[in-house]
Design an enzyme around this catalytic site. Structure first.
Site, PDB file in Angstrom:
ATOM      1  N   ARG A 224      -1.429  33.853  31.598  1.00  0.00           N
ATOM      2  CA  ARG A 224      -2.198  34.537  30.565  1.00  0.00           C
ATOM      3  C   ARG A 224      -3.122  33.594  29.813  1.00  0.00           C
ATOM      4  NH1 ARG A 224       1.711  39.093  29.874  1.00  0.00           N
ATOM      5  NH2 ARG A 224       0.880  40.568  28.385  1.00  0.00           N
TER       6      ARG A 224
ATOM      7  N   ARG B 109      -2.811  42.848  21.174  1.00  0.00           N
ATOM      8  CA  ARG B 109      -2.576  42.393  22.550  1.00  0.00           C
ATOM      9  C   ARG B 109      -3.873  42.428  23.368  1.00  0.00           C
ATOM     10  NH1 ARG B 109       2.157  46.383  23.579  1.00  0.00           N
ATOM     11  NH2 ARG B 109       1.913  45.822  25.760  1.00  0.00           N
TER      12      ARG B 109
END
Ligand code: ADP
Ligand code: ADP
Ligand code: ZN
Length: 219
Positions: free
Chosen positions: A88, A172
């Site tokens: 990520r 997010r």
């Protein structure tokens, strides 16, 4: 075969990874699932991760990279690994290169699920899973055939994630845009990226991913 499924929250990574596990015997390595298990068990990693996850922010690169390394050493990953939700960040991408290299393995593809961000909040907020077998569902897009009963294991125990609410999803998404999307060019330069239309029906997305993997196996 080692692949990364890349896409923002709600893109369908877990759904598609689950299909590949069932249909191809691949192993799903979801850092989100690993971290949730750590939080449930109350381990030191779980204690560190809990508040960060609840806030929709990213857990440290060192923690998630260590989880992946440990998982790769369990010895059941020979048929192939699907990295779901990892890497990520650019640091995690570099860590993954090293972890694979140390084990004589390499990435075959980075499959990018191309999605319309505006549709993702609805996907995430409507998500639930079977508490017994982990099968994923959605209030509108993938309801159990018999309401309230899991299609796979007939359990009636369903779960919703505390971080699957509109406020946390917005954070997010911002994390994805700021830290995760920038790793795509790294893989594009290595010609590993294959883009799939993540807004298509779940079955069609699965077919498109299957075609990419079959093409690899044929050459
Ligand atoms: P991710 O792992 O990328 O966060 P999920 O696979 O959990 O995403 O999918 C999020 C939600 O959207 C789930 O409830 C899932 O059932 C649903 N979903 C997944 N793929 C699709 C799709 N192609 N169309 C409609 N809904 C989908
Ligand atoms: P989704 O696919 O819906 O975004 P995940 O289950 O992959 O959700 O991740 C849930 C949360 O776990 C993230 O919001 C983050 O806090 C943490 N997390 C999961 N994977 C990573 C990772 N590779 N790096 C940092 N944090 C992670
Ligand atoms: Zn079930």
């Amino acid at each position: 075969m080692n692949i990364i499924l890349l896409g923002p929250p709600g893109a369908g990574k877990g759904t598609q990874a689950g299909r590949l596990v069932t249909e191809r015997g691949m192993v799903q390595l979801s850092t989100g699932d690993m971290l949730r298990a750590a939080v449930r068990s109350g381990s030191p990693v779980g204690l560190k991760a809990k508040a960060v996850m609840a806030a929709g922010e990213l857990v440290s690169d060192a923690i998630v990279s260590a989880l992946i390394g440990e998982r790769l050493d369990l010895g059941d990953t020979d048929a192939g690994v699907i990295f779901d939700g990892f890497p990520r960040t650019a640091q995690q991408a570099a860590a993954l290169d090293l972890l694979l290299e140390e084990r004589g393995r390499a990435l075959d593809y980075v499959i990018e699920l191309d999605v319309d961000e505006a549709a993702l909040t609805e996907r995430v907020v409507g998500r639930f899973t079977c508490g017994h077998c982990g099968e994923g569902y959605h209030d509108a897009f993938k309801k159990p055939v018999v309401p309230g009963v899991c299609d796979v294991c007939a359990s009636t125990d369903f779960r919703r994630r505390p971080d699957d609410n509109a406020d946390t999803v917005a954070i997010r998404m911002a994390e994805y845009r700021a830290k995760t999307a920038p790793i795509l060019p790294i893989y594009e330069a290595r010609k590993l990226v294959r883009r799939v239309d993540g807004m298509a029906h779940i079955d069609d997305v699965a077919r498109a991913i299957g075609a990419i993997l079959d093409d690899r196996l044929a050459h």
